[in-house]
Structure formats: C-alpha cells, structure tokens
Scaffold this active site. Structure first.
Site, PDB file in Angstrom:
ATOM      1  N   ARG A 182       0.734  -1.188  -0.077  1.00 31.38           N
ATOM      2  CA  ARG A 182       0.072   0.075  -0.058  1.00 31.38           C
ATOM      3  C   ARG A 182       0.853   1.408  -0.090  1.00 31.38           C
ATOM      4  O   ARG A 182       0.378   2.322  -0.460  1.00 31.38           O
ATOM      5  CB  ARG A 182      -0.833  -0.094   1.200  1.00 31.38           C
ATOM      6  CG  ARG A 182      -2.158  -0.230   0.954  1.00 31.38           C
ATOM      7  CD  ARG A 182      -3.238   0.146   2.012  1.00 31.38           C
ATOM      8  NE  ARG A 182      -2.781  -0.606   3.179  1.00 31.38           N
ATOM      9  CZ  ARG A 182      -3.317  -1.535   3.892  1.00 31.38           C
ATOM     10  NH1 ARG A 182      -4.447  -2.192   3.638  1.00 31.38           N
ATOM     11  NH2 ARG A 182      -2.592  -2.059   5.010  1.00 31.38           N
ATOM     12  N   LYS A 209       3.063 -20.526   5.971  1.00 31.92           N
ATOM     13  CA  LYS A 209       2.224 -20.784   7.036  1.00 31.92           C
ATOM     14  C   LYS A 209       1.656 -19.618   7.764  1.00 31.92           C
ATOM     15  O   LYS A 209       2.387 -18.800   7.732  1.00 31.92           O
ATOM     16  CB  LYS A 209       2.782 -21.743   7.995  1.00 31.92           C
ATOM     17  CG  LYS A 209       3.793 -21.250   8.886  1.00 31.92           C
ATOM     18  CD  LYS A 209       4.131 -22.279   9.871  1.00 31.92           C
ATOM     19  CE  LYS A 209       5.061 -21.703  10.926  1.00 31.92           C
ATOM     20  NZ  LYS A 209       4.598 -20.910  12.165  1.00 31.92           N
ATOM     21  N   ASP A 260       7.446 -24.462   4.573  1.00 25.70           N
ATOM     22  CA  ASP A 260       7.667 -24.805   5.946  1.00 25.70           C
ATOM     23  C   ASP A 260       9.259 -24.716   6.035  1.00 25.70           C
ATOM     24  O   ASP A 260      10.076 -25.458   5.614  1.00 25.70           O
ATOM     25  CB  ASP A 260       7.285 -26.244   6.193  1.00 25.70           C
ATOM     26  CG  ASP A 260       7.387 -26.644   7.623  1.00 25.70           C
ATOM     27  OD1 ASP A 260       8.750 -26.177   8.068  1.00 25.70           O
ATOM     28  OD2 ASP A 260       6.721 -27.255   8.358  1.00 25.70           O
ATOM     29  N   HIS A 261       9.635 -23.568   6.717  1.00 28.76           N
ATOM     30  CA  HIS A 261      11.271 -23.331   6.361  1.00 28.76           C
ATOM     31  C   HIS A 261      11.997 -24.502   7.220  1.00 28.76           C
ATOM     32  O   HIS A 261      13.100 -24.337   6.658  1.00 28.76           O
ATOM     33  CB  HIS A 261      11.491 -22.019   7.035  1.00 28.76           C
ATOM     34  CG  HIS A 261      11.747 -21.679   8.462  1.00 28.76           C
ATOM     35  ND1 HIS A 261      10.678 -21.543   9.126  1.00 28.76           N
ATOM     36  CD2 HIS A 261      12.685 -21.764   9.262  1.00 28.76           C
ATOM     37  CE1 HIS A 261      10.913 -21.520  10.482  1.00 28.76           C
ATOM     38  NE2 HIS A 261      12.238 -21.629  10.416  1.00 28.76           N
ATOM     39  N   HIS A 283       6.319 -27.533  11.606  1.00 23.29           N
ATOM     40  CA  HIS A 283       7.854 -27.909  11.616  1.00 23.29           C
ATOM     41  C   HIS A 283       8.051 -29.359  12.450  1.00 23.29           C
ATOM     42  O   HIS A 283       8.769 -30.222  11.804  1.00 23.29           O
ATOM     43  CB  HIS A 283       8.535 -26.917  12.325  1.00 23.29           C
ATOM     44  CG  HIS A 283       8.396 -25.504  11.950  1.00 23.29           C
ATOM     45  ND1 HIS A 283       8.200 -25.135  10.721  1.00 23.29           N
ATOM     46  CD2 HIS A 283       8.262 -24.393  12.645  1.00 23.29           C
ATOM     47  CE1 HIS A 283       8.243 -23.685  10.579  1.00 23.29           C
ATOM     48  NE2 HIS A 283       8.188 -23.412  11.643  1.00 23.29           N
TER      49      HIS A 283
HETATM   50  C1  BG6 Z   1       8.351 -19.887  13.049  1.00 28.84           C
HETATM   51  C2  BG6 Z   1       7.520 -19.659  14.330  1.00 28.84           C
HETATM   52  O1  BG6 Z   1       7.818 -20.680  12.109  1.00 28.84           O
HETATM   53  O2  BG6 Z   1       9.729 -20.653  13.225  1.00 28.84           O
HETATM   54  C3  BG6 Z   1       8.025 -18.745  15.204  1.00 28.84           C
HETATM   55  O3  BG6 Z   1       6.417 -18.907  13.638  1.00 28.84           O
HETATM   56  C4  BG6 Z   1       9.521 -19.357  15.491  1.00 28.84           C
HETATM   57  O4  BG6 Z   1       7.066 -18.819  16.213  1.00 28.84           O
HETATM   58  C5  BG6 Z   1      10.288 -19.833  14.237  1.00 28.84           C
HETATM   59  O5  BG6 Z   1      10.019 -18.409  16.466  1.00 28.84           O
HETATM   60  C6  BG6 Z   1      11.627 -20.462  14.737  1.00 28.84           C
HETATM   61  O6  BG6 Z   1      12.237 -20.599  13.605  1.00 28.84           O
HETATM   62  P1  BG6 Z   1      13.842 -20.930  13.580  1.00 28.84           P
HETATM   63  O7  BG6 Z   1      14.304 -21.229  12.066  1.00 28.84           O
HETATM   64  O8  BG6 Z   1      14.679 -19.847  14.277  1.00 28.84           O
HETATM   65  O9  BG6 Z   1      13.880 -22.210  14.689  1.00 28.84           O
END
Ligand code: BG6
Length: 523
Positions: A74, A181, A210-211, A273
């Site tokens: 925006r 997500k 999903d990282h 995760h």
């Molecule tokens: C995210 C969550 O998916 O993963 C967060 O929404 C969390 O709450 C984060 O802090 C943690 O990611 P990582 O890679 O630092 O373990």
C-alpha cells in the site's frame, strides 16, 4: 577390472549410472531467467528472511543476471524507496558479506507497485511491470508470486492475479505461487485455503513453505537414514524405546502478539515444523528423492499417527511467566503488549503420538515446543532400549543410561551418539560417553539459510522440500482433537499452566513423561 563389486571396494557408489542419470546434482543449480513478486514487503518475514535470502542467492551467483524483484504494498513508494528497504534488510540480516557489485546488479531489477489488494488499477500496473521486465530484463514470462501476507488475504490476491491475467504464462514459461504458514487454523479452514489456491493455481505451481524443510540438518535426516547401512536396522520398535523431538526457543513472542494470540505453540510449530520432522524421522524409504515419492511416504506416516486415548495425561501446555532470561528481567506472556490479559493461548505445548505400524508399534513420539525456555535448541533424540541383559555387576553399570542418537538441528548443527564405555582403571565401571559429528568442524562451507534453499527451489520448480495440501490436512487431523480438548479445558477454567521464563516448561510436561517412566532431555 570388472565393474560393480570392484568399484564398491574403492568406496565409490556403484549404483550411479551416468547414462541413465547424466545430471550431476553436485553442480550448482542456478535459477533460470525469472522474477519474483513479493506481497507483504513491510512485514517481518520479508525483511528478515526473504529479502536477505534473495541477496545471498545473488551473492552466491545462483540467480540469473536479469533477476527482478517487484514489491507490492500500500505504501506510496517509488522503486528507489523499495530498494532502500531491501538494502536495509540486507545490511542487517544477510548471511553473506555485502558486495557493492552484486548489489548494484540486483538493484537494477527492483520495481515497486503501490496499491491495496482490492485495487484493480494496481494489479494492472503489476501486469504492465511484469511485461516491462520480460522486455528489459529478459525474465522470459517466468514469475513467482510470494504471498508473505496473512492467509486471510490469500483469496483476494490470487483472485486478483487471475482476474488480471497474471496467472497465465506464455508457452514454455511459468507462474508459481509461494505461501507461508499458517496454512489454516484447523482442518476445515486449511481445506478452504487449499481450495482457494487450487482454484487458481495448479498443484505443481503451489509452493508451501515450511522453512524447517530447508534446513541442512533436516535434509540430513534422510541422508543419515538412507545413505548409510548402520542406522536403519535398529531404527524400529525392536531397538528404539521412544523418540523426543524438541524445538525450544529462549525468546518470547517479541512484537508478534497480533499473530500469536489465539494461535499458540501447537498451531505455530507442532502442526508444521515438528510433524514434518517426525515424518522424516519415522517414514519408510521413498523410492527416489522425487517430490512425489517423498510425499507418498510422508503421507503414509502421517496417516498412521494415532493419539493416545487420555489426552489429559499425554499432553501438556503452559504459558511463560515473568522471570529472568539471559540475565535480563522479562515479562510474562499475559503482560506482553497486545496480549489479552486472560488469554488462554499456550506458549508451550507437549504432545504424545503413537504410530500404528509395524516399525513403530509401542514406541511413543514425544513432541514439545516452547518460548522462553532455557536455551534455543532444536533436536531429535532417538532413545534406545536398555540391553536385555547385563553380565556386569550392577554397580559397574550404575552410571549407565540409555543409548541415544541425537540429531542436532540447531544451533551447533550435527549429531551425537551416546553409549557406554569402560572407565579407565583397574575396576569395571561403565559410564556414558559421547561421539560427535559437527557440521562446523567437518565442512568448510557454512550452511545456507533455509530460505535461500527454498526460494531457489521455487525458482527452479523443484518441489521435494515443499509440503503438499494432503500433508497439511493430515497434520491438522492429528492436532484438531488436541486443540478441541484444550479448548474444552479452558471452558472448565483449566488454564495453561504457568512456567518460569528460562525453565524447561510446566511441571505437567515432566509429569507426562514420568507417567511413562521417562524424562525429557535437558539439551
Ligand atoms: C516460525 C514460528 O515458524 O519458526 C516462530 O512462527 C518461531 O514462532 C520460528 O520463532 C523459529 O524458527 P527458527 O528457524 O529460528 O527455529
């Protein structure tokens, strides 16, 4: 020298057939000509993860020279204002060093389109921008739309993309959508969300991030299990006593009250995760590293997961209270800005899952996650059974606990095996010792950030590391009854239990394992 056996004596893999598989997967994979359109450029995700990862990919030479990044928001920004935002984010969060020449080339491909999601004219401008990029930067009609925005807005954006012809590529080109997500709030809402996306994009064009699946150590679970011979024979109920999967964070919710309140630890982390981690740890061997083969096994595993009957005894939840963390005084969850004073959202969740298949019958999987715990650590611990018999004197093994294999996802990525060894000396005394593999000291190259890997895979159209909608829905199917049970507890006035910041969670989590004669690891 005759082939197979002789070559395997040299330690090489005799199975690779260069005629059948000419692609050497160790060569750098470079994205083809393309562009990325980022929705939600002002959010945390874009600034902390997406923008820095794009720069890091460029710095590693993995993006095409004409790569383009278009921001859509925006704000009333010009291209240069957007470039400044990306610049700040890269300076603060990029993994690799800042190099002027890389930046200059990348920044030539920055564009900004101002407008909100209901603004037809803005989507027309986006279309014109993409056409201009194809002309001037050679992006070849290949564009990915990254929705770093709340899922409530997915429908509006994908609808607009379709209305304005942005989802149609010319022959040989592609359009993809990337979503983050939360994929829904429960099974019903996840299904709705999937339908929204499916109506506009084909299955192969939807990339759900999903990282955790982009983390090196998570991918290494498959390497560990299936590229070796020594683990699989004991990876089952004959040898494994139980499995603990922990994702602990030392931070609180930070400035994310708006997202977190009403979501909580189970939806935020377990649904995605931790269940993905569990799938990789427990699934059967896929027929190949192709996405379809992996999904089949993950889905099979997720479908085999059963909840124990007594959810009161096999789950635990808590909320962090005020206390000390890292030498600093911290507030409790209920006192955090933006959190409802009587919020029942959990910041810690622990659950027990059983797997109804031959490999895992009788082996509980304990999953836990929480904020403001003692340390930031994510690990999978495979805890083995005690030997069925000892001929040593009982005093000799008094100090000996169970064998454990720990996959350290982060930090200090690597693996530890704990086993018993004789203490040097004239008496027989056996104690736990550990053997360690650490990425940091074994490999010279630092692990890329998960987002680098995943964004590159999106641009390459390589889907193995992205969960499909079936996996998302199966995960909600597992979690929904627990969430319903907790909601019913709230109705009865049984709130999440408070735990001290800096501790390892509520007492009920310890009781949950003690009931099975077990204890949580204190990593
Ligand atoms: C995210 C969550 O998916 O993963 C967060 O929404 C969390 O709450 C984060 O802090 C943690 O990611 P990582 O890679 O630092 O373990």
């Amino acid at each position: 020298m005759s082939s197979g056996a002789a070559r395997s004596d040299t330690g090489r893999n005799p199975q690779r057939n260069p005629l059948r598989d000419p692609l050497d997967r160790r060569l750098p994979r470079i994205a083809p000509p393309c562009g990325l359109v980022l929705f939600g450029v002002t959010g945390d995700l874009s600034r902390k993860k997406v923008m820095p990862a794009i720069y890091d990919l460029a710095n590693r030479g993995l993006l095409p020279p004409g790569f383009s990044l278009t921001g859509f928001a925006r704000r009333d920004w010009a291209d240069q204002d957007f470039a400044q935002v990306v610049h700040d984010s890269v300076e603060e969060h990029a993994r690799t060093p800042f190099r002027e020449e890389v930046w200059d080339q990348l920044a030539e491909g920055f564009r900004f389109v101002s407008g909100d999601f209901s603004d037809d004219a803005a989507f027309e401008r986006l279309r014109a921008t993409i056409e201009e990029l194809d002309e001037t930067r050679g992006t070849g009609g290949n564009h990915a739309f990254y929705l770093a925005i709340p899922p409530g807005a997915f429908g509006d954006v994908v609808g607009q993309l379709r209305e304005h012809g942005l989802t149609e590529s010319g022959a040989g080109a592609w359009r993809r959508v990337v979503v983050e997500k939360p994929f829904g709030h429960d099974l019903a809402s996840a299904r709705k969300l999937n339908t929204t996306l499916d109506e506009v994009f084909s299955d192969g064009s939807i990339f759900r991030i999903d990282h955790y699946l982009g983390k090196e150590t998570v991918q290494n679970i498959l390497a560990l299990r299936f590229a070796n011979t020594m683990f699989e024979p004991i990876w089952n109920a004959n040898y494994v006593d139980h499995v603990q999967i922990t994702m602990a964070e030392d931070v609180g919710i930070g400035g994310r009250a708006g997202y977190y309140d009403g979501i909580g630890a189970a939806r935020d982390v377990i649904q995605n995760h931790l269940l993905q981690l569990m799938s990789l740890v427990a699934m059967e061997e896929p027929t190949s590293f192709e996405a379809a083969a992996l999904r089949i096994e993950k889905q099979k595993l997720l479908s085999s997961i059963r909840l124990p009957d007594d959810l009161a005894a096999t789950t635990a939840r808590g909320q962090y209270a005020a206390g000390w963390a890292g030498g600093e005084k911290v507030t409790g969850f209920l006192q955090e800005d933006g959190i409802a004073p009587k919020s029942a959202t959990e910041t810690f969740a622990a659950i027990t899952l059983d797997v109804d298949n031959r490999r895992w019958a009788g082996v509980p999987f304990y999953l836990r996650t929480g904020k403001r715990l003692g340390r930031r650590v994510t690990e999978v611990a495979i805890v083995f059974k005690r030997p069925p018999h000892h001929f040593f004197n009982p005093d000799a093994t008094e100090e000996l606990t169970q064998n454990v294999l720990v996959i350290r996802v982060q930090p200090d990525e690597g693996m530890t095996v704990r086993f018993g060894s004789k203490v040097p000396g004239t008496t027989m005394e056996i104690r736990d010792v550990t053997m360690d593999f650490a990425y940091g000291s074994t490999f010279t190259e630092a692990s890329p950030e998960a987002y680098e890997r995943l964004i590159l895979d999106v641009l390459l159209g390589d889907p193995p590391l992205f969960p499909r909608h079936e996996e998302v829905e199966l995960s909600w199917r597992i979690l929904d009854p627990i969430l319903d049970f907790w909601a019913a507890q709230d109705q009865k006035g049984k709130r999440p239990e408070a735990y001290d910041s800096g501790s390892w969670g509520p007492a009920s989590a310890d009781a949950m394992l003690a009931r099975d004669g077990r204890v949580w690891r204190r990593p």
